[in-house]
Design a protein around this motif. Structure first.
Motif, short mmCIF file in Angstrom:
data_model
loop_
_atom_site.label_atom_id
_atom_site.label_comp_id
_atom_site.label_asym_id
_atom_site.label_seq_id
_atom_site.Cartn_x
_atom_site.Cartn_y
_atom_site.Cartn_z
N LEU A 33 0.65 -1.30 -0.02
CA LEU A 33 0.17 -0.12 0.00
C LEU A 33 0.85 1.30 -0.03
CD1 LEU A 33 -2.74 0.96 0.12
CD2 LEU A 33 -2.76 0.80 2.58
N SER A 34 1.90 1.04 0.69
CA SER A 34 2.97 2.19 0.75
C SER A 34 3.43 2.70 -0.65
CB SER A 34 3.96 1.97 1.51
OG SER A 34 5.07 3.20 1.73
N ALA A 35 3.87 1.47 -1.38
CA ALA A 35 4.46 1.56 -2.70
C ALA A 35 3.45 2.19 -3.63
CB ALA A 35 4.67 0.18 -3.19
N TYR A 36 1.95 1.90 -3.55
CA TYR A 36 0.85 2.38 -4.36
C TYR A 36 0.64 3.98 -4.05
CZ TYR A 36 -4.02 3.22 -5.83
OH TYR A 36 -5.07 3.89 -6.30
N PHE A 37 0.74 4.41 -2.71
CA PHE A 37 0.63 5.76 -2.67
C PHE A 37 1.99 6.39 -2.99
CE2 PHE A 37 -2.99 4.74 -0.07
CZ PHE A 37 -3.69 5.85 0.30
N HIS A 38 3.32 5.86 -2.96
CA HIS A 38 4.41 6.61 -3.56
C HIS A 38 4.30 6.74 -5.15
CE1 HIS A 38 7.69 7.02 -0.60
NE2 HIS A 38 7.36 6.04 -0.23
N ALA A 39 3.64 5.81 -5.63
CA ALA A 39 3.76 5.85 -7.14
C ALA A 39 2.54 6.77 -7.77
CB ALA A 39 3.57 4.49 -7.67
N ASN A 40 1.35 6.58 -7.02
CA ASN A 40 0.18 7.29 -7.65
C ASN A 40 -0.34 8.68 -6.84
OD1 ASN A 40 -0.75 5.09 -9.46
ND2 ASN A 40 -0.24 4.09 -7.47
N VAL A 41 0.13 8.85 -5.65
CA VAL A 41 -0.60 9.85 -4.83
C VAL A 41 0.50 10.95 -4.59
CG1 VAL A 41 -1.45 10.47 -2.55
CG2 VAL A 41 -2.06 8.41 -3.81
N ILE A 42 1.55 10.74 -3.80
CA ILE A 42 2.29 11.94 -3.24
C ILE A 42 3.09 12.79 -4.58
CG2 ILE A 42 2.97 10.66 -1.13
CD1 ILE A 42 5.70 10.40 -1.96
N VAL A 43 3.34 14.08 -4.21
CA VAL A 43 3.81 15.08 -4.98
C VAL A 43 4.61 16.07 -4.42
CG1 VAL A 43 3.05 17.02 -6.69
CG2 VAL A 43 1.46 15.17 -6.23
N GLY A 44 5.83 16.29 -5.12
CA GLY A 44 6.69 17.28 -4.56
C GLY A 44 8.16 16.78 -4.36
N SER A 45 9.05 17.57 -4.20
CA SER A 45 10.57 17.03 -4.02
C SER A 45 10.84 16.60 -2.64
CB SER A 45 11.34 18.05 -4.47
OG SER A 45 11.26 19.35 -3.68
N ASP A 46 9.92 17.16 -1.78
CA ASP A 46 10.12 16.74 -0.37
C ASP A 46 8.95 15.84 0.22
OD1 ASP A 46 8.27 18.77 -0.23
OD2 ASP A 46 9.44 19.85 1.44
N SER A 47 8.35 15.15 -0.72
CA SER A 47 6.96 14.41 -0.21
C SER A 47 7.41 13.09 0.22
CB SER A 47 6.10 14.40 -1.51
OG SER A 47 6.70 13.72 -2.40
N PHE A 48 6.44 12.49 1.03
CA PHE A 48 6.92 11.30 1.62
C PHE A 48 5.50 10.64 2.11
CE2 PHE A 48 6.57 14.32 4.99
CZ PHE A 48 6.05 13.66 6.18
N VAL A 49 5.77 9.08 2.27
CA VAL A 49 4.73 8.33 2.77
C VAL A 49 5.25 8.06 4.38
CG1 VAL A 49 3.56 6.28 2.67
CG2 VAL A 49 4.04 7.57 0.45
N GLU A 50 4.26 8.29 5.12
CA GLU A 50 4.26 7.76 6.59
C GLU A 50 3.40 6.45 6.75
OE1 GLU A 50 6.00 6.80 9.33
OE2 GLU A 50 6.49 9.03 9.40
N THR A 51 3.81 5.54 7.45
CA THR A 51 3.12 4.09 7.89
C THR A 51 2.74 4.11 9.21
OG1 THR A 51 4.95 2.87 7.95
CG2 THR A 51 4.15 3.10 5.85
N ALA A 52 1.46 3.39 9.34
CA ALA A 52 0.94 3.10 10.57
C ALA A 52 0.52 1.58 10.31
CB ALA A 52 -0.17 3.89 10.91
N LEU A 53 0.98 0.71 11.18
CA LEU A 53 0.58 -0.77 10.74
C LEU A 53 -0.86 -0.84 11.09
CD1 LEU A 53 3.56 -2.83 12.41
CD2 LEU A 53 2.76 -2.90 9.88
N GLY A 54 -1.49 -0.16 11.93
CA GLY A 54 -3.00 -0.45 12.11
C GLY A 54 -3.50 1.11 12.74
N PHE A 55 -4.72 1.25 13.00
CA PHE A 55 -5.27 2.31 13.47
C PHE A 55 -4.73 2.63 14.90
CE2 PHE A 55 -8.05 2.16 9.86
CZ PHE A 55 -8.29 3.32 9.54
N GLU A 56 -4.39 1.48 15.63
CA GLU A 56 -3.79 1.85 16.90
C GLU A 56 -2.55 2.38 16.97
OE1 GLU A 56 -5.31 1.04 19.72
OE2 GLU A 56 -6.79 -0.41 19.28
#
Length: 242
Positions: free
Chosen positions: A186-209
């Motif tokens: 899912l992180s790879a999907y957001f990297h490829a399709n969602v985030i924008v900008g030279s300093d953009s990034f994806v943070e992850t949470a293993l679950g809602f907890e």
């Protein structure tokens, strides 16, 4: 009372703005009532984190402007916190209390991530005077309705808006390695399709907890990026010889 409070905050809208931060929260059918509560309380807890509070307050004369909206299907985007200049601890405390008081509304089960991106950009276009504009999207799944996120990404790239993401995995510790693989995909999907900008990034949470800690990490990083950088056209002028 809430309407009066928000109205008072809106009076600060003309203050100089160092960053406009729009937070889009996923309330699609895959997010149940418990997870909704964890997400909303998690955002409130992240804003109350000492490091995040410090980052928000470090330049009181040029505040951060916050907006929070919920998204799911094409007809569902709803602003739950209008643009608010975080001009001091009392305002931030009011935002935190407001988020903790919100209750889940009915929404369609679809995940229109591309439209959620477009919705966030529309809100950020209302804050064109801010030094930096950031869209912060939380989600626990891939888009399955509306335009493809990758197509909306290409629309956003020329605007100067940064898009970051927080991806949320399944709350199922017993899955072990499968859970790690799912969040990686899912992180790879957001990297490829969602985030924008030279300093953009994806943070992850293993679950809602894990959402509060992940959101606090992401907010601290987003706010630090601007504090450590300079806004050349708005930086104070130096006296000769300095």
């Amino acid at each position: 009372m809430l309407a009066l409070t928000l109205g008072g905050w809106a009076g600060f809208a003309d203050a100089a703005c160092r960053q406009a931060l729009a937070l889009g929260l996923d309330v699609s059918g895959s997010v149940d009532a418990r997870e909704y509560r964890l997400q909303m309380d998690g955002l409130a807890a992240a804003l109350d984190d000492p490091k995040v509070r410090q980052a928000l307050m470090v330049m009181p004369g040029t505040p951060v402007h916050l907006l929070v909206y919920e998204w799911s299907g094409p007809e569902d985007p709803t602003v739950v916190l209008p643009w608010t200049a975080v001009t001091g601890p009392q305002v931030l405390n009011g935002i935190i209390g407001h988020l903790r008081s919100l209750e889940r509304r009915n929404s369609t089960p679809g995940t229109a991530l591309g439209l959620a991106m477009r919705e966030g950009v529309a809100h950020l276009n209302q804050r064109s005077e801010c030094w930096k504009r950031t869209l912060d999207l939380s989600g626990d799944g891939k888009s399955n309705l509306g335009p493809r996120p990758v197509d909306i990404k290409s629309e956003i790239e020329p605007t100067g808006i940064t898009v970051n993401a927080l991806v949320i995995g399944a709350d199922a510790p017993a899955l072990g390695d499968v859970r790690q693989a799912e969040i990686s995909a899912l992180s790879a999907y957001f990297h490829a399709n969602v985030i924008v900008g030279s300093d953009s990034f994806v943070e992850t949470a293993l679950g809602f907890e894990d959402y509060p800690e992940a959101m606090a990490r992401k907010l601290e990083r987003e706010l630090e990026t601007l504090i450590l950088g300079a806004a050349p056209d708005l930086a104070p002028a130096r006296a000769p010889g300095q």
